[in-house]
Design a protein around this motif. Sequence first.
Motif, PDB file in Angstrom:
ATOM      1  N   SER A  35       1.023  -1.184   0.206  1.00  9.41           N
ATOM      2  CA  SER A  35       0.311  -0.219   0.203  1.00  9.41           C
ATOM      3  C   SER A  35       0.961   1.379  -0.034  1.00  9.41           C
ATOM      4  N   GLY A  36      -0.006   1.889  -0.670  1.00  7.01           N
ATOM      5  CA  GLY A  36       1.700   3.421  -0.667  1.00  7.01           C
ATOM      6  C   GLY A  36       0.259   4.610  -0.621  1.00  7.01           C
ATOM      7  N   VAL A  37       0.916   6.293  -0.587  1.00  4.69           N
ATOM      8  CA  VAL A  37      -0.135   7.023   0.262  1.00  4.69           C
ATOM      9  C   VAL A  37       0.776   8.202  -0.117  1.00  4.69           C
ATOM     10  N   ASP A  38       0.640   9.055  -1.067  1.00  5.86           N
ATOM     11  CA  ASP A  38       1.052  10.302  -1.316  1.00  5.86           C
ATOM     12  C   ASP A  38       0.422  11.669  -1.251  1.00  5.86           C
ATOM     13  N   LEU A  39       0.707  12.666  -0.280  1.00  3.37           N
ATOM     14  CA  LEU A  39      -0.256  13.801   0.212  1.00  3.37           C
ATOM     15  C   LEU A  39       0.798  15.346  -0.136  1.00  3.37           C
ATOM     16  N   LYS A  40      -0.256  16.135  -0.479  1.00  6.13           N
ATOM     17  CA  LYS A  40       0.577  17.320  -1.045  1.00  6.13           C
ATOM     18  C   LYS A  40      -1.120  18.370   0.051  1.00  6.13           C
ATOM     19  N   ASP A  41      -0.124  19.049   0.627  1.00  4.31           N
ATOM     20  CA  ASP A  41      -0.181  20.311   0.782  1.00  4.31           C
ATOM     21  C   ASP A  41      -0.663  19.906   2.671  1.00  4.31           C
ATOM     22  N   ASN A  42      -1.966  19.594   2.979  1.00  4.28           N
ATOM     23  CA  ASN A  42      -2.173  19.848   4.415  1.00  4.28           C
ATOM     24  C   ASN A  42      -3.336  18.425   4.592  1.00  4.28           C
ATOM     25  N   ARG A  44      -7.140  16.994   7.007  1.00  2.90           N
ATOM     26  CA  ARG A  44      -8.177  17.119   6.759  1.00  2.90           C
ATOM     27  C   ARG A  44      -8.778  15.579   5.440  1.00  2.90           C
ATOM     28  N   VAL A  45      -7.779  16.584   5.021  1.00  4.84           N
ATOM     29  CA  VAL A  45      -8.408  15.140   3.801  1.00  4.84           C
ATOM     30  C   VAL A  45      -7.214  13.546   3.663  1.00  4.84           C
ATOM     31  N   ASN A  59      -5.770   7.224   6.339  1.00  2.21           N
ATOM     32  CA  ASN A  59      -5.874   5.455   5.344  1.00  2.21           C
ATOM     33  C   ASN A  59      -3.826   5.490   4.897  1.00  2.21           C
ATOM     34  N   TYR A  60      -3.694   4.089   5.782  1.00  2.00           N
ATOM     35  CA  TYR A  60      -2.455   3.603   5.090  1.00  2.00           C
ATOM     36  C   TYR A  60      -1.367   4.142   5.663  1.00  2.00           C
ATOM     37  N   ASP A  86      -8.195  18.060  15.923  1.00  2.00           N
ATOM     38  CA  ASP A  86      -8.654  19.712  15.903  1.00  2.00           C
ATOM     39  C   ASP A  86      -7.060  20.242  15.798  1.00  2.00           C
ATOM     40  N   HIS A  87      -6.819  21.615  14.929  1.00  2.00           N
ATOM     41  CA  HIS A  87      -5.657  22.511  15.319  1.00  2.00           C
ATOM     42  C   HIS A  87      -5.945  24.162  15.225  1.00  2.00           C
TER      43      HIS A  87
END
Lengths: 629, 116
Positions: free
Chosen positions: A41-48, A51-52, A57-58, A120-121
Amino acid sequence: MKHYVAMLALLSVLILAATSTLAIAEDSSAHLSGSMEVGVSGVDLKDNPARVNEYVNYRSKEDGVNPAGNLNLEYENDGVLLDLNGSVMGRRDQNYNLELDYNRIFKLDTEYQVFEHWKDHDNLGHVGATMFGDTAGEQPRMTTDATVGVIQGQATVDVAGANQRYYQELDQDYIITHKEWENEADITVPSLPNVTFHAGYRIEEREGLEQSRTLNKCNQCHLQANPKDVDEKTKDLTLGVTGKFGLITIDYEYLSRDFDDDSDGLSYDYFGSGGTHGGIPDADTLLYTSTEPYGQTPDSEKDSHTVKARLDLDRSSSVTATYVNADIESDKDGDSTYTLNKSSLKSEFESFFMKGATRIGGLRLSIRGGTYEIDGPEYTANFPSLADWTGPVGPNLDPALGYDTTTGDVHYESAESREVTEFGIDGVYRLAKGTTLRLGYEYEEIDRDEDELGDTETNTFDIAVNTRLNKKLSGRVSYKYQDIDEPLRGANTGIFQVSNPDPLYPGMAVGLREDYFDLPGQPNPGNTATAVYYWNSVYPNRELETSMDPEEVHEVKFSSTWTPSYNMAATVFGRYRHEENDPVNYKQDTFVPGVSFYYAPNDKMNLTMAYTFNKMETENQMCVGWYHG
Amino acid sequence: MALNGTYQATEKLLLNAGFTYNHAKDSWDWDFGDRPALLGNGAYENLDGYNNLIDSYSDLTYEQYQTTVGGTYQFTEALYASASFTYDVFNSDEEYVYGDEDGEAFSGYVGVGYRF
């Protein structure tokens, strides 16, 4: 890296167990089925990512790949049933479940899951926080651009240091890891087939970092946030037994719950006010001017006993009764500003409810009723500063109301302490083939020990029609009305001391500030007291109702399902709710219409669609407190 | 709003796809400008219009999109491969309270399995 090694080791054990069982199955007539899966499984996150990727997820915040896998296994042989499911999609995204049934004598259900949640922040920028005067504390402090403008003129404030700590706090990632291991076991001894013994054990852990906010006197200005290291553990132990004796079924369960908080303690330098009221300097507004802990949850223990009995008179008539008794105890200590007369606070919960159901011709009737009582803690807190009082004892400082200005003692009763009585009756009558009419009534009375909070009485009326017009069309319409006397939330907490005609809105009133230490020309002039506290200038003046709970509720619901063919179905539904509370000019309307649709054009394709619209409008009066000091 | 579907493309290939869209909008109507002037005290006056920012802080709007595609290919009755790919988007119009919350996430899974 060691986490991945541990995760792979666990997955290997599961696969080994599965393949070993497979080999066993080949040697016997046992039934074995399932699947094994290995992957990545893999994840690529952009920005913040907060919330998304809120329910992670993983992976929570770093791009990358994880070894992953799934195992589903069902094994049955000679009265033994084993069902094993496991899913590992990342180090903190795991689920395992094992169910075992040994000839219905012993049943075990165990489940373990791990997941992460972004918290939350709040950046506090919307508060326009000012931390004027907080020069001694070493904790990070909140400031904003607006604050800098305010405090630059104060020579004692290190603006650069305050801002540095503010941005340090903004950089924190608030993620909590949840781990839960839940076990339930049932034992039925063959020589006693009508009795089943139950046992359960659950451990829930919360670990990670979350934002903890506190305020220093007036929250519009003196608000602070710090990262709190969370380490909480809840342990449940349950023991019980269910017995069936002819028409009677009796069930008993004992629950013992321990909550331990090993989180790092936070502290805050609470400072005094530089303001004056009526020429009198404010004292320690909250009775706090030292470094004190905050954001801590006390350890607690709960023991409860639940007994349920059910009498089945015939196929459509039954009587059930439930009794619950629970004790809850939490550790509680004072600090340098106050002491308590006891080191732990205890609450007791006791309830008894009965329900009867029967059928009379075409009428299905059920009646229920009962009562429960919460006996919350009563304790005395001693505030040495309260004994400094040198002014007159007015109507709002009568020791009979809880203020003892000689000893500094204040008596507290729990707002939870109450007696509640409930009664309900439901009738379902068959009007025609496929059509029923339901009428219901429910009464609830909440009698609170604390008189200031009032007593609440609720009458609820229901009517509903269910119908199946033909094989393709069915529907339901319902209406509910509630009449609520003295709904609670903030009863008598509004501060409105003097009423004057409002020059902008004729017919309305405007409030002006008046302290308990009255100014010349006000109702109680000449007060010679030397200190102003919240307890003598703010609390006694709370007299207005600020509830936002409704006194009247109307709610209409409908739904209809159309099934023109075996491969198509459509449902239309809607809900409208109206709440109002005239004395405080509160009104709220909620509209929730929606549709769902299912269609399978051929045996290779399935399509589903759902749409929901939700609109809520609220009107209410607001009073924003402006504090300056 | 949610749309989901499955399609048996060939005897060996099962495809699935889904799309979810969520739109939320809050607003608060309130004109605070006239009230502080009543007190005639400089400390409470609506300097720089800060008081009227209170309701704009509640003009919160966000949108969420989630698109998922996946499939399972059956090499034999027992041996199969599965894959899924999800693209998540969160867009927030305003940065009040929680700062800039905009974000995107690409997540995927590829695996080989054996049924028995």
